[in-house]
Design an enzyme around this catalytic site. Sequence first.
Site, PDB file in Angstrom:
ATOM      1  N   ARG A 224       0.763  -1.265   0.074  1.00 43.45           N
ATOM      2  CA  ARG A 224       0.160   0.161  -0.074  1.00 43.45           C
ATOM      3  C   ARG A 224       0.822   1.079  -0.061  1.00 43.45           C
ATOM      4  O   ARG A 224       1.898   1.401   0.701  1.00 43.45           O
ATOM      5  CB  ARG A 224      -0.901   0.067   1.355  1.00 43.45           C
ATOM      6  N   HIS A 272      -0.373   0.005 -10.067  1.00 48.86           N
ATOM      7  CA  HIS A 272      -1.074  -0.706  -8.982  1.00 48.86           C
ATOM      8  C   HIS A 272      -1.496  -1.929 -10.117  1.00 48.86           C
ATOM      9  O   HIS A 272      -2.605  -2.174  -9.925  1.00 48.86           O
ATOM     10  CB  HIS A 272      -2.317   0.070  -8.386  1.00 48.86           C
TER      11      HIS A 272
HETATM   12  P1  NDP Z   1      -1.841 -11.458   4.445  1.00 52.70           P
HETATM   13  O1  NDP Z   1      -2.873 -11.051   5.561  1.00 52.70           O
HETATM   14  O2  NDP Z   1      -2.397 -12.910   4.174  1.00 52.70           O
HETATM   15  O3  NDP Z   1      -0.390 -11.572   5.063  1.00 52.70           O
HETATM   16  C1  NDP Z   1       0.060 -10.464   5.840  1.00 52.70           C
HETATM   17  C2  NDP Z   1       1.433 -10.641   6.387  1.00 52.70           C
HETATM   18  O4  NDP Z   1       1.752  -9.437   7.044  1.00 52.70           O
HETATM   19  C3  NDP Z   1       1.356 -11.864   7.496  1.00 52.70           C
HETATM   20  O5  NDP Z   1       2.418 -12.474   7.575  1.00 52.70           O
HETATM   21  C4  NDP Z   1       1.415 -10.928   8.933  1.00 52.70           C
HETATM   22  O6  NDP Z   1       1.867 -11.640   9.695  1.00 52.70           O
HETATM   23  C5  NDP Z   1       2.314  -9.821   8.385  1.00 52.70           C
HETATM   24  N1  NDP Z   1       1.957  -8.652   9.380  1.00 52.70           N
HETATM   25  C6  NDP Z   1       0.798  -8.205   9.674  1.00 52.70           C
HETATM   26  N2  NDP Z   1       1.135  -7.125  10.485  1.00 52.70           N
HETATM   27  C7  NDP Z   1       2.295  -7.149  10.804  1.00 52.70           C
HETATM   28  C8  NDP Z   1       3.307  -6.407  11.624  1.00 52.70           C
HETATM   29  N3  NDP Z   1       2.729  -5.292  12.369  1.00 52.70           N
HETATM   30  N4  NDP Z   1       4.467  -6.800  11.693  1.00 52.70           N
HETATM   31  C9  NDP Z   1       4.849  -7.751  10.888  1.00 52.70           C
HETATM   32  N5  NDP Z   1       4.284  -8.344  10.074  1.00 52.70           N
HETATM   33  C10 NDP Z   1       3.032  -7.979  10.043  1.00 52.70           C
HETATM   34  O7  NDP Z   1      -2.054 -10.604   3.249  1.00 52.70           O
HETATM   35  P2  NDP Z   1      -1.642 -10.901   1.783  1.00 52.70           P
HETATM   36  O8  NDP Z   1      -0.278 -11.660   1.574  1.00 52.70           O
HETATM   37  O9  NDP Z   1      -2.898 -11.383   1.127  1.00 52.70           O
HETATM   38  O10 NDP Z   1      -1.484  -9.345   1.212  1.00 52.70           O
HETATM   39  C11 NDP Z   1      -0.728  -8.639   1.720  1.00 52.70           C
HETATM   40  C12 NDP Z   1      -0.913  -7.307   0.878  1.00 52.70           C
HETATM   41  O11 NDP Z   1      -0.646  -7.158  -0.214  1.00 52.70           O
HETATM   42  C13 NDP Z   1      -2.388  -6.754   1.030  1.00 52.70           C
HETATM   43  O12 NDP Z   1      -2.937  -6.303   2.462  1.00 52.70           O
HETATM   44  C14 NDP Z   1      -2.445  -5.728  -0.087  1.00 52.70           C
HETATM   45  O13 NDP Z   1      -2.456  -4.589   0.792  1.00 52.70           O
HETATM   46  C15 NDP Z   1      -1.152  -6.036  -0.876  1.00 52.70           C
HETATM   47  N6  NDP Z   1      -1.899  -6.295  -2.169  1.00 52.70           N
HETATM   48  C16 NDP Z   1      -1.504  -5.581  -3.392  1.00 52.70           C
HETATM   49  C17 NDP Z   1      -1.646  -6.008  -4.618  1.00 52.70           C
HETATM   50  C18 NDP Z   1      -1.153  -4.924  -5.559  1.00 52.70           C
HETATM   51  O14 NDP Z   1      -1.567  -5.288  -7.012  1.00 52.70           O
HETATM   52  N7  NDP Z   1      -0.403  -4.269  -5.527  1.00 52.70           N
HETATM   53  C19 NDP Z   1      -2.727  -7.165  -4.748  1.00 52.70           C
HETATM   54  C20 NDP Z   1      -2.717  -7.999  -3.616  1.00 52.70           C
HETATM   55  C21 NDP Z   1      -2.518  -7.530  -2.457  1.00 52.70           C
HETATM   56  P3  NDP Z   1       1.360 -13.179  10.530  1.00 52.70           P
HETATM   57  O15 NDP Z   1       1.504 -14.088   9.571  1.00 52.70           O
HETATM   58  O16 NDP Z   1       2.069 -13.226  11.681  1.00 52.70           O
HETATM   59  O17 NDP Z   1      -0.260 -12.799  10.555  1.00 52.70           O
HETATM   60  C1  OXD Z   2      -5.256  -5.971  -3.251  1.00 54.92           C
HETATM   61  C2  OXD Z   2      -4.942  -4.852  -4.118  1.00 54.92           C
HETATM   62  O1  OXD Z   2      -5.470  -5.622  -2.065  1.00 54.92           O
HETATM   63  O2  OXD Z   2      -5.184  -4.930  -5.502  1.00 54.92           O
HETATM   64  O3  OXD Z   2      -5.849  -6.882  -3.793  1.00 54.92           O
HETATM   65  O4  OXD Z   2      -4.157  -3.984  -3.700  1.00 54.92           O
END
Ligand code: NDP
Ligand code: OXD
Length: 309
Positions: A224, A272
Amino acid sequence: MTLVIRVGPARQTWWLEHMTTLLPELDVRLWDDPGPLEAVKYAVVWKPPAGGLKQFPNLEVIHSIGAGIDHILEDPELPAGVPIIRATGDDLTQRMREYVALHVLRFHRNLPALEEAMPLREWRQSVNPPAYERKVGIMGLGNLGADCAKALSVLGFDVAGWSRSEKTIDGVTTFHAPEGLDAFLARTEILVCLLPLTEETRGILNTSLFDRLPKGASIINAARGQHLVDDDLLDALARNQIDGATLDVFHTEPLPAKHPFWEHPKVLVTPHVASLIDPDAGGKRIAANLRRFIAGEDVPDMVDLSRGY
Ligand code: NDP
Ligand code: OXD
């Protein structure tokens, strides 16, 4: 029973047609033409406007058209107690894997220097270290981050990951919690951000973090825009603390035409597109999740709202 869809204008007809075919038992409508508000039970949304969801008094569930749900939680008038389902799926994971591999390899093989040399007709040969000597660090080891970490490890990189809770992933060195961050950063030459946006992670890509990376590190932000403090990155690039950045997400999207990132020689802007959900594979997954929800079954993509992501 009505399902409303809220998505950007470029893709709304696409979504309307697919969801109508996938869920013929529901009255599928676009956000601006919802029909009777009391009939709306299901909302499939990307960036709903503040106060928008509360207009549906019988809303039972919100499905994010995205893996992140920050765009829903930021509504100060979000109706309390309505569950949220997020997007996951093989297509999303595959696309993110491709994006991250592409941009890690681009930095690893020093492509920016070759792109710079080409208009000068300069034959700029250099020998890169092999991938097993290149240290890549993934922030966030969830659906997407863990998959990318594994894929980069298969490519031969020396991969580490950082998450909130402790994780074990074959071939990946793992760190967790705030206490694990310093050691993770100290060994990371190419940093990839795949964290969710929460109050703990907002602004995490800042001067203090950049200065804990080895000098000349590169960053890739596919999570993000609000994770990044833009001015801190510009300053770190000017000081050569950071040598290059690939940015897919921004505070304001589309990235305003006057933003300095557009013209910065060390920044690559992508609009994006790291892993956009498509109405075909993504729509099928959303329809399956909604059917399970309606049938009262467990929905694997249901968000644990107590975690905030
Ligand atoms: P998940 O919720 O599956 O994973 C999030 C990870 O971040 C987990 O490992 C979690 O830890 C870790 N995390 C959360 N908070 C913290 C913290 N405070 N400190 C350290 N680690 C932390 O998310 P996704 O993998 O599905 O997606 C990640 C992000 O990618 C989305 O939220 C979105 O913002 C972005 N995204 C962007 C896209 C794009 O096209 N640019 C497309 C899709 C997603 P734990 O495992 O311990 O819970
Ligand atoms: C998502 C994104 O969160 O597209 O899937 O950013």
